[in-house]
Design an enzyme around this catalytic site. Structure first.
Site, PDB file in Angstrom:
ATOM      1  N   TYR A  34      -9.257  16.993  -4.620  1.00 21.47           N
ATOM      2  CA  TYR A  34      -8.654  17.330  -5.920  1.00 21.47           C
ATOM      3  C   TYR A  34      -7.288  16.708  -6.055  1.00 21.47           C
ATOM      4  O   TYR A  34      -6.670  16.367  -4.977  1.00 21.47           O
ATOM      5  CB  TYR A  34      -8.334  18.859  -5.293  1.00 21.47           C
ATOM      6  CG  TYR A  34      -9.341  19.674  -5.560  1.00 21.47           C
ATOM      7  CD1 TYR A  34     -10.112  19.817  -6.817  1.00 21.47           C
ATOM      8  CD2 TYR A  34      -9.400  20.908  -4.448  1.00 21.47           C
ATOM      9  CE1 TYR A  34     -11.294  20.926  -6.876  1.00 21.47           C
ATOM     10  CE2 TYR A  34     -10.520  21.671  -4.630  1.00 21.47           C
ATOM     11  CZ  TYR A  34     -11.491  21.740  -5.498  1.00 21.47           C
ATOM     12  OH  TYR A  34     -12.364  22.718  -5.711  1.00 21.47           O
TER      13      TYR A  34
ATOM     14  N   GLY B  34      18.823  35.030 -11.711  1.00 22.56           N
ATOM     15  CA  GLY B  34      17.663  34.721 -10.955  1.00 22.56           C
ATOM     16  C   GLY B  34      18.057  35.097  -9.453  1.00 22.56           C
ATOM     17  O   GLY B  34      19.329  34.619  -9.027  1.00 22.56           O
TER      18      GLY B  34
ATOM     19  N   ARG C 128      20.306  39.716 -16.287  1.00 22.71           N
ATOM     20  CA  ARG C 128      20.920  38.519 -17.308  1.00 22.71           C
ATOM     21  C   ARG C 128      21.750  38.824 -18.216  1.00 22.71           C
ATOM     22  O   ARG C 128      21.906  37.980 -19.177  1.00 22.71           O
ATOM     23  CB  ARG C 128      19.642  37.706 -17.576  1.00 22.71           C
ATOM     24  CG  ARG C 128      18.644  36.882 -16.324  1.00 22.71           C
ATOM     25  CD  ARG C 128      17.859  35.791 -16.882  1.00 22.71           C
ATOM     26  NE  ARG C 128      17.244  35.240 -16.009  1.00 22.71           N
ATOM     27  CZ  ARG C 128      17.649  34.231 -15.158  1.00 22.71           C
ATOM     28  NH1 ARG C 128      19.000  33.661 -15.363  1.00 22.71           N
ATOM     29  NH2 ARG C 128      16.897  33.716 -14.152  1.00 22.71           N
TER      30      ARG C 128
ATOM     31  N   LYS D 277      25.770  30.607  -6.937  1.00 20.22           N
ATOM     32  CA  LYS D 277      24.469  31.021  -6.674  1.00 20.22           C
ATOM     33  C   LYS D 277      23.271  30.283  -7.756  1.00 20.22           C
ATOM     34  O   LYS D 277      23.614  30.157  -8.615  1.00 20.22           O
ATOM     35  CB  LYS D 277      24.120  32.213  -6.627  1.00 20.22           C
ATOM     36  CG  LYS D 277      22.801  32.844  -6.703  1.00 20.22           C
ATOM     37  CD  LYS D 277      22.301  33.702  -8.028  1.00 20.22           C
ATOM     38  CE  LYS D 277      22.078  32.945  -9.272  1.00 20.22           C
ATOM     39  NZ  LYS D 277      21.529  33.632 -10.373  1.00 20.22           N
ATOM     40  N   THR D 278      22.264  29.599  -7.264  1.00 26.99           N
ATOM     41  CA  THR D 278      21.070  29.368  -8.251  1.00 26.99           C
ATOM     42  C   THR D 278      20.230  28.445  -7.230  1.00 26.99           C
ATOM     43  O   THR D 278      20.653  27.378  -6.642  1.00 26.99           O
ATOM     44  CB  THR D 278      21.392  28.564  -9.355  1.00 26.99           C
ATOM     45  OG1 THR D 278      19.919  28.356  -9.897  1.00 26.99           O
ATOM     46  CG2 THR D 278      22.296  27.432  -9.267  1.00 26.99           C
ATOM     47  N   ILE D 279      18.893  28.997  -6.941  1.00 25.39           N
ATOM     48  CA  ILE D 279      17.937  27.950  -6.417  1.00 25.39           C
ATOM     49  C   ILE D 279      17.841  26.551  -7.039  1.00 25.39           C
ATOM     50  O   ILE D 279      17.597  25.651  -6.516  1.00 25.39           O
ATOM     51  CB  ILE D 279      16.484  28.795  -6.337  1.00 25.39           C
ATOM     52  CG1 ILE D 279      15.920  28.913  -7.592  1.00 25.39           C
ATOM     53  CG2 ILE D 279      16.631  29.690  -5.428  1.00 25.39           C
ATOM     54  CD1 ILE D 279      14.406  28.937  -7.628  1.00 25.39           C
ATOM     55  N   ASP D 280      18.638  26.718  -8.312  1.00 29.24           N
ATOM     56  CA  ASP D 280      18.009  25.206  -8.993  1.00 29.24           C
ATOM     57  C   ASP D 280      19.060  24.300  -8.613  1.00 29.24           C
ATOM     58  O   ASP D 280      18.804  22.844  -8.873  1.00 29.24           O
ATOM     59  CB  ASP D 280      18.523  25.383 -10.585  1.00 29.24           C
ATOM     60  CG  ASP D 280      17.277  26.549 -11.158  1.00 29.24           C
ATOM     61  OD1 ASP D 280      16.499  26.777 -10.538  1.00 29.24           O
ATOM     62  OD2 ASP D 280      17.574  26.550 -12.484  1.00 29.24           O
TER      63      ASP D 280
ATOM     64  N   GLU E 287       9.960  22.164 -13.741  1.00 24.16           N
ATOM     65  CA  GLU E 287       9.698  23.299 -14.788  1.00 24.16           C
ATOM     66  C   GLU E 287      10.275  22.843 -16.118  1.00 24.16           C
ATOM     67  O   GLU E 287       9.836  23.396 -17.231  1.00 24.16           O
ATOM     68  CB  GLU E 287       9.590  24.733 -14.397  1.00 24.16           C
ATOM     69  CG  GLU E 287      11.167  25.149 -14.562  1.00 24.16           C
ATOM     70  CD  GLU E 287      11.317  26.520 -14.118  1.00 24.16           C
ATOM     71  OE1 GLU E 287      10.214  27.409 -14.142  1.00 24.16           O
ATOM     72  OE2 GLU E 287      12.247  27.133 -13.886  1.00 24.16           O
TER      73      GLU E 287
ATOM     74  N   ASP F 112      26.479  29.836 -15.818  1.00 25.88           N
ATOM     75  CA  ASP F 112      26.748  30.505 -17.216  1.00 25.88           C
ATOM     76  C   ASP F 112      27.798  31.868 -16.723  1.00 25.88           C
ATOM     77  O   ASP F 112      28.536  32.244 -17.212  1.00 25.88           O
ATOM     78  CB  ASP F 112      25.577  30.872 -18.015  1.00 25.88           C
ATOM     79  CG  ASP F 112      24.958  29.894 -18.786  1.00 25.88           C
ATOM     80  OD1 ASP F 112      25.591  28.920 -18.960  1.00 25.88           O
ATOM     81  OD2 ASP F 112      23.749  29.925 -18.990  1.00 25.88           O
TER      82      ASP F 112
END
Ligand code: FBP
Length: 548
Positions: A239, A77, A141, A198-201, A307, A172
Site C-alpha cells: 500500500y 483546540g 472557540r 497554546k496550539t498543537i499547530d 491539512e 487569535d
C-alpha cells in the site's frame, strides 16, 4: 473516574520548574519593546500596553502578598498540557498566598461572558495533574472581541473578586486577550490579563516564545502512528499510505513528523505557496516518485500531507478567498438552497471565470466541503476537507495516463488516514508537562507583579529545565497589521514554516534519499519513565532552530 495504571503512576510526576523559580523571586525589567512591524499604528491602538519591557525573574527574597482571585480560560483546540498550565497557575497563586482562589470559566471564552464557572479547588486540580485534555473546564472557540463582551466579563469578574484573567490560547485568542488587557487598563477595571501560548499547530512562536505547548506531544503521537504504518507498509509492501496531518495553516506538524519518521514524500504548504505550485504540480511530483519506486519493485510508501495545504495551492487560495466573500455576501440566498448540488450550481455561476473553472474541476466531496460553514474566526475548517482523498484520486488518474504512455508499470493500492484528534488530548510528554506547568506558574508570578498585556514565556527550553528562563513578553511586541475579513487589524503574526530555517533545510537536504530508499524511522510511543534522552527530548524542530 477509573484511572489506568499509567494515569495513577503519572499523577505523582512532579513537573520540573525553571531553576530560578525554585524559591522566592524578583522581577527584572529588560529593554522596552516595539511591535515587529507597523509600530505607529499599533502604538496608537494600544496606548496603555504598548512598548512595555520584556520581563524575567531572578532569585530574591520572599514578599508577603495579599490573596489574589484569578480566572482561567481555555480557548480553541485542545493541546496536551492544558491541565498542567492550570496546575502551575494554581500552585503559583497559592504560593503567593494560600487564601488565593482560582476560578475556571467553563466551555472557553463564552464562560466569562455567560458567567459559567467553577472554583478550582486542590481536590479538582490534583485529579488532573499531568493528564491530557481540556475537560477540567472545557474549551470553546467564541471570540472575545466586542466591548459588550468585555463589560460583561468585567461585571462577572467583579462579583467573584477576580483581579486577573489567564487566557490559554493560540495567536487569535492571545491577540484578543491583549485587546482585552488594553481595554481593562483604559477603563481602570482593575483586571489584569495574561496569555499562555497554546496550539498543537506550533505556529505561535517567535524570538521570545520558543514553542507553543502541545506541539511536542502531538507530533510524538502522530510520529509513533506514522512509524507504525511505515513498518506495516514495509512488511506487507502493498500500500501507499496517504496521511493528512493537522495544522490549520502552518506545516510545522508535517515537517516535524517527517524529521522524526523519514517518510517517502512530505508536502510542505509553505513551499507550495513560495514556488507557486499548482495542484497538478503536486500530483505530478507524487506520481513521479510512485513510478520511480515501482521500477525497484517498491509499490508501497508513505505520503504526509499538511491539512492546511488546500489553502496554499495558488488557484485554490484564490477560489477560497472568492468563496469567503461570496458566502458572506449571499448568506441569505445560500441558506435557502436545500441541497449541496443547488448550492454548488449557484456558487459556480457567481464565481469569476477562473475560479468557477477550478471549482467545477473539483470532485463533488471536496467542492461541498469547501462551502461548509466557516469557524468563528472566519476560517475554512480544513480538518473537514479530505485533501488526502483528493490527492489519491488525482494521483490515480495521473498514474493511469502514465501507464498508457508506457511510463508506469507498477501497482497502485492505497490507504488514507487523518491524524489530528488522536494527538490533541494525549497525556503530555515530559517536555510538555514541565513546560506547561512552568508557563502556568510564571503566569501567577506576572499576576503577582501586577502585569497585564503579557504572555507567559519560558525560554532556553533545549537546555535542562533547571536552566530554563521564565518571564513575560508584551503581546504587542508580537503584533503586526494584517487584513482580516476585509479590514486591517492588529494581530499576532502567525509563524509559518520558514524555507530558510534549519528544520526545513535539513528535511530538504534528505527528502530525495528518503523518497527512493526506504529509510523509515519508527519512533515508538512517548515514554514517561526512563532515561532522560528517551523521555525528555524536545522536538527536532526546536533543537534545529536552536542550532543543536
Ligand atoms: P488551535 O489553533 O485552536 O490550537 O487549534 C488547532 C487545531 O487543532 C487545528 O490543527 C485543526 O485544524 C483545528 O484545531 C480543528 O478544529 P476543531 O477542534 O474545531 O475541529
Amino acid at each position: 473516574m477509573i484511572k489506568s495504571a499509567l494515569q495513577l503512576a503519572r499523577e505523582s510526576y512532579k513537573p520540573k520548574l525553571p531553576g530560578s523559580l525554585n524559591g522566592p523571586v524578583v522581577v527584572v525589567e529588560g529593554e522596552k519593546t516595539q511591535s515587529i512591524a507597523d509600530q505607529d499604528e499599533i502604538k496608537k491602538m494600544f496606548p496603555n500596553t504598548y512598548g512595555m519591557p520584556i520581563l524575567t525573574f531572578k532569585p530574591g527574597t520572599k514578599k508577603e502578598m495579599p490573596p489574589v482571585n484569578v480566572g482561567v480560560i481555555l480557548s480553541g483546540g485542545q493541546a496536551p498540557g492544558g491541565h498542567n498550565v492550570i496546575a502551575g497557575l494554581f500552585d503559583g497563586i497559592k504560593a503567593i498566598n494560600p487564601q488565593s482562589k482560582l476560578y475556571g470559566f467553563l466551555g472557553g471564552p463564552s464562560g466569562l461572558t455567560d458567567n459559567k464557572y467553577i472554583e478550582l479547588t486542590a481536590e479538582i486540580v490534583n485529579h488532573y495533574r499531568n493528564t491530557g485534555g481540556f475537560d477540567i473546564i472545557g474549551s470553546g472557540r467564541t471570540k472575545l472581541e466586542k466591548k459588550e463582551q468585555f463589560d460583561k466579563g468585567r461585571q462577572n469578574c467583579n462579583v467573584l473578586g477576580i483581579s486577573a484573567l489567564v487566557i490559554i490560547g493560540g495567536d487569535d485568542s492571545n491577540t484578543n486577550a491583549c485587546v482585552l488587557a488594553e481595554y481593562y487598563r483604559e477603563i481602570n477595571a482593575g483586571i489584569q490579563v495574561v496569555g499562555c501560548p497554546k496550539t498543537i499547530d506550533g505556529d505561535l512562536k517567535n524570538e521570545m516564545i520558543e514553542t507553543s505547548f502541545g506541539f511536542d506531544t502531538a507530533c510524538k503521537v502522530y510520529s509513533e502512528l506514522i512509524g507504525n504504518i511505515q513498518r506495516d507498509a514495509n512488511s506487507a509492501k502493498k500500500y501507499w499510505h496517504f496521511i493528512k496531518l493537522m495544522g490549520r495553516s502552518a506545516s510545522h506538524i508535517g515537517l516535524e513528523c517527517a524529521l522524526q519518521t523519514q517518510p517517502n514524500i512530505t508536502i510542505i504548504s509553505e513551499e507550495v505557496e513560495t514556488k507557486q505550485q499548482t495542484l497538478d504540480d503536486i500530483v505530478n511530483y507524487i506520481a513521479g516518485i510512485i513510478a520511480k519506486r515501482s521500477e525497484n519493485g517498491e509499490n508501497f510508501g508513505t505520503v504526509l500531507i499538511p491539512e492546511g495545504l488546500i489553502e496554499f495551492i495558488p488557484e485554490i487560495k484564490i477560489l477560497i478567498s472568492e468563496l469567503n466573500d461570496l458566502m458572506a455576501a449571499k448568506e441569505e440566498e445560500l441558506s435557502q438552497l436545500e441541497t449541496y448540488q443547488d448550492k454548488r450550481t449557484f456558487i459556480a455561476e457567481s464565481l469569476s471565470g477562473k475560479s468557477s473553472d477550478v471549482y467545477a474541476s473539483l470532485p463533488d466531496d471536496i467542492a461541498n466541503q469547501l462551502i461548509m460553514d466557516r469557524d468563528p474566526h472566519g476560517n475554512v475548517q480544513v480538518s473537514r476537507i479530505e485533501t488526502e482523498k483528493l490527492l489519491i484520486q488525482m494521483v490515480e488518474h495521473k498514474l493511469k495516463d502514465m501507464r498508457k504512455e508506457g511510463k508506469y508499470n507498477g501497482k497502485f493500492a492505497y490507504q488514507n488516514h487523518f491524524f489530528g484528534y488522536e494527538g490533541r488530548c494525549a497525556a503530555p510528554s515530559n517536555f510538555d508537562a514541565d513546560y506547561t506547568y512552568s508557563l502556568g506558574y510564571t503566569a501567577a508570578l506576572l499576576i503577582r507583579e501586577g502585569k497585564t498585556g503579557y504572555m507567559s514565556s519560558v525560554r532556553n527550553t533545549t537546555a535542562s529545565a533547571s536552566e530554563w528562563i521564565a518571564g513575560g513578553v508584551p503581546v504587542t511586541m508580537m503584533m503586526n497589521m494584517e487584513r482580516r475579513h476585509g479590514e486591517m487589524k492588529p494581530v499576532i503574526q502567525k509563524a509559518l514554516v520558514k524555507l530558510e530555517g534549519a528544520p526545513f533545510k535539513k528535511f530538504a537536504s534528505q527528502r530525495e534519499e528518503w523518497a527512493m530508499k526506504t529509510m523509515y524511522v519508527y519512533p515508538g510511543p512517548i515514554q514517561y519513565f526512563g532515561p532522560s534522552e528517551v523521555c525528555d527530548a524536545p522536538t527536532k524542530t526546536l533543537l534545529l532552530e536552536k542550532g543543536k
